[in-house]
Motif scaffolding. Structure first.
Motif, PDB file in Angstrom:
ATOM      1  N   UNK A  15      12.750 -33.820 -27.485  1.00 29.58           N
ATOM      2  CA  UNK A  15      11.527 -34.450 -27.005  1.00 29.58           C
ATOM      3  C   UNK A  15      10.765 -35.005 -28.205  1.00 29.58           C
ATOM      4  N   UNK A  16      10.711 -36.344 -28.325  1.00 27.38           N
ATOM      5  CA  UNK A  16      10.186 -36.987 -29.536  1.00 27.38           C
ATOM      6  C   UNK A  16       8.869 -36.442 -30.094  1.00 27.38           C
ATOM      7  N   UNK A  17       7.850 -36.190 -29.257  1.00 24.71           N
ATOM      8  CA  UNK A  17       6.567 -35.776 -29.852  1.00 24.71           C
ATOM      9  C   UNK A  17       6.645 -34.498 -30.687  1.00 24.71           C
ATOM     10  N   UNK A  18       7.643 -33.658 -30.451  1.00 31.00           N
ATOM     11  CA  UNK A  18       7.708 -32.431 -31.238  1.00 31.00           C
ATOM     12  C   UNK A  18       8.027 -32.683 -32.703  1.00 31.00           C
ATOM     13  N   UNK A  67      16.226 -40.601 -32.504  1.00 33.66           N
ATOM     14  CA  UNK A  67      15.728 -41.389 -33.643  1.00 33.66           C
ATOM     15  C   UNK A  67      14.396 -40.861 -34.159  1.00 33.66           C
ATOM     16  N   UNK A  68      14.329 -39.572 -34.359  1.00 29.42           N
ATOM     17  CA  UNK A  68      13.112 -38.989 -34.904  1.00 29.42           C
ATOM     18  C   UNK A  68      13.443 -38.046 -36.062  1.00 29.42           C
ATOM     19  N   UNK A  69      12.542 -38.034 -37.052  1.00 25.92           N
ATOM     20  CA  UNK A  69      12.688 -37.091 -38.165  1.00 25.92           C
ATOM     21  C   UNK A  69      11.350 -36.435 -38.439  1.00 25.92           C
TER      22      UNK A  69
ATOM     23  N   UNK B 226       6.669 -41.218 -34.601  1.00 27.38           N
ATOM     24  CA  UNK B 226       7.964 -41.325 -35.271  1.00 27.38           C
ATOM     25  C   UNK B 226       8.775 -42.575 -35.006  1.00 27.38           C
ATOM     26  N   UNK B 227       8.281 -43.425 -34.127  1.00 29.54           N
ATOM     27  CA  UNK B 227       9.102 -44.595 -33.829  1.00 29.54           C
ATOM     28  C   UNK B 227       9.040 -45.589 -34.971  1.00 29.54           C
ATOM     29  N   UNK B 243      14.364 -30.717 -18.121  1.00 30.74           N
ATOM     30  CA  UNK B 243      15.807 -30.550 -18.177  1.00 30.74           C
ATOM     31  C   UNK B 243      16.562 -31.862 -18.256  1.00 30.74           C
ATOM     32  N   UNK B 244      15.857 -32.978 -18.044  1.00 37.18           N
ATOM     33  CA  UNK B 244      16.594 -34.253 -18.109  1.00 37.18           C
ATOM     34  C   UNK B 244      16.781 -34.665 -19.555  1.00 37.18           C
ATOM     35  N   UNK B 245      17.950 -35.105 -19.893  1.00 38.77           N
ATOM     36  CA  UNK B 245      18.170 -35.526 -21.271  1.00 38.77           C
ATOM     37  C   UNK B 245      17.395 -36.803 -21.556  1.00 38.77           C
ATOM     38  N   UNK B 246      16.754 -36.869 -22.723  1.00 41.61           N
ATOM     39  CA  UNK B 246      15.969 -38.050 -23.066  1.00 41.61           C
ATOM     40  C   UNK B 246      16.704 -38.861 -24.112  1.00 41.61           C
ATOM     41  N   UNK B 247      16.964 -40.080 -23.799  1.00 41.52           N
ATOM     42  CA  UNK B 247      17.635 -40.921 -24.792  1.00 41.52           C
ATOM     43  C   UNK B 247      16.609 -41.549 -25.691  1.00 41.52           C
ATOM     44  N   UNK B 248      17.045 -42.260 -26.710  1.00 38.64           N
ATOM     45  CA  UNK B 248      16.106 -42.933 -27.595  1.00 38.64           C
ATOM     46  C   UNK B 248      15.521 -44.118 -26.854  1.00 38.64           C
ATOM     47  N   UNK B 249      14.234 -44.384 -27.073  1.00 36.50           N
ATOM     48  CA  UNK B 249      13.664 -45.549 -26.400  1.00 36.50           C
ATOM     49  C   UNK B 249      13.771 -46.740 -27.330  1.00 36.50           C
ATOM     50  N   UNK B 250      13.879 -47.913 -26.772  1.00 34.29           N
ATOM     51  CA  UNK B 250      14.126 -49.094 -27.619  1.00 34.29           C
ATOM     52  C   UNK B 250      12.839 -49.642 -28.181  1.00 34.29           C
TER      53      UNK B 250
END
Lengths: 180, 250
Positions: A15-18, A67-69, B226-227, B243-250
């Motif tokens: 989850x990106x925000x983490x 795509x997060x670091x 982070x984007x 529980x749903x897998x999250x892909x990278x957003x464009x």
């Protein structure tokens, strides 16, 4: 669930925000707790003792799938939290390297005691290297233990009178006489 | 009746009015009695129906939902009390009570992540996972009924509609219209940005940031810097599924 080798990564890792240090205190505290647990878990599973904050290859610092670091600030925050909890120590003043105590020193001391008893070494002598990498240590958690950590555990036991540390024949090796 | 002049005529008129009034009341009473009788018959037939189809009601969520609708029309609430005919016959009170307890549990467990707001769909999915061993299937309708019973207990649980979705709120946070609109936008990708809000809702930057700040403070939103495009994203755990897998957003 995503895996790193055999290690199961928790949901929040996807989850990106983490990966951004949260500004709201309550949210940040929960975030830090999650990361602390993950770091300890991962290090324990992979027998990792030292984390370099600038290490780009440490798998937990980034998730290519989203795509997060973690920023340097975030890494430092999470590791500092571990240090504050007594589960890690900074190895340098500039806080670039961190020693992760996924077992506390006290726990390691107990593991050494168990190791000695299990192998009937109560009155014998061993070098520190032998404890770390010898045949007896194979299959135990002691095998490949970070030398700094081992020395700390041994010194703790020395203070309790369970053993004595002495210098060996070579300049860089030390020995231990158990008296358990 | 022939109108007669004089006092006699007036007295007659009064007497007729009284008689008409009495007749009118009688007719009304007859109608009411008839209706009551029809309702009683209907209720009895409903009880017979419930007895006959007890298993279907228990096992089949769609059937159960229809049954509830029928009951509502007749003015019967099978969940009104845990005692009495309905509860004993169907054991339905226990079913919803148990559901309610599990729902509260799930909301508490997920609160650290979503701030006390959870997607109804996800709640049901987590509920079903939990109840895998139970023979009785659970529908979203069941969840809603269980939650409405929770409301009666004053637990602060409420279902709110945001766009096409329903969210279950388990904290006292009040959401205003601005917050609702942001949540609705967020449903598309799980996150919103300030420029997006300015563009799609025609808000000022200040208004957008105010709304985001409140949502952040309430623990309903998280920031993401982070984007690679450098634009701050505000994510809302309550509209995504954990529980749903999250892909990278464009």
């Amino acid at each position: 669930m995503q895996k790193l080798g055999d290690f199961k990564l928790p949901q929040f890792f996807n989850y990106p925000p983490y990966f951004t240090l949260q500004p709201v205190r309550d949210t940040r505290e929960k975030q830090i707790q999650l990361w602390k647990d993950l770091i300890l878990d991962y290090c324990k599973t992979h027998h990792i003792f030292v984390i370099g904050l600038e290490d780009q290859d440490f798998p937990l610092f980034s998730n290519p799938a989203i795509e997060r670091s973690l920023t340097y600030e975030a890494r430092e925050a999470f590791l500092s939290a571990l240090v504050a909890q007594g589960r890690a120590e900074w190895l340098d003043k500039s806080r670039r390297k961190c020693l992760v105590l996924w077992h506390r020193i006290q726990d390691w001391a107990n593991i050494v005691l168990d190791f000695v008893k299990d192998n009937g070494l109560e009155d014998s002598v061993m070098t520190v290297e032998e404890i770390r990498t010898g045949i007896e240590s194979r299959g135990t958690e002691l095998h490949g233990i970070d030398r700094t950590v081992l020395m700390r555990a041994l010194k703790m036991l020395e203070q309790k009178g369970k053993l004595a540390i002495f210098k060996g024949t070579t300049a860089d090796d030390e020995g231990v006489k158990f008296s358990i | 009746m022939r109108r007669r002049p004089g006092i006699g005529g007036l007295q007659n008129a009064a007497a007729s009015r009284d008689q008409y009034r009495l007749l009118g009341e009688n007719v009304a009473k007859i109608r009411t009695d008839l209706m009551k009788e029809q309702l009683t018959t209907f209720r009895t037939q409903l009880e017979d129906f419930a007895r006959k189809h007890k298993n279907d009601i228990r096992k089949n969520p769609a059937f159960r939902s229809q049954f509830h609708n029928m009951c509502t029309k007749v003015g019967v609430d099978p969940l009104a009390s845990n005692k009495g005919f309905w509860a004993e016959l169907l054991g339905i009170g226990d079913f919803y009570y148990e559901l309610g307890v599990q729902i509260v549990d799930i909301c508490l467990a997920t609160r650290p992540h979503n701030g006390g707001l959870i997607n109804l769909q996800e709640l049901c999915s987590l509920l079903r996972q939990r109840r895998k061993s139970d023979r009785e299937a659970v529908s979203e309708d069941d969840c809603l009924r269980a939650i409405s019973k929770l409301k009666v207990l004053g637990n602060g649980y409420e279902v709110i509609s945001v766009g096409k979705r329903k969210l279950v709120r388990s904290v006292p946070t009040e959401l205003n219209k601005d917050h609702n609109e942001i949540l609705e936008l967020a449903q598309a990708q799980g996150f919103v940005t300030v420029p997006e809000v300015e563009r799609r809702l025609s808000w000022t930057t200040g208004r957008a940031i105010d709304a985001f700040d409140t949502l952040l403070d309430e623990g309903l939103a998280m920031i993401d810097d982070g984007h690679k495009d450098g634009v701050r994203r505000y994510w809302f755990p309550c509209v995504s599924s954990i529980s749903a897998p999250l892909g990278a957003d464009s």
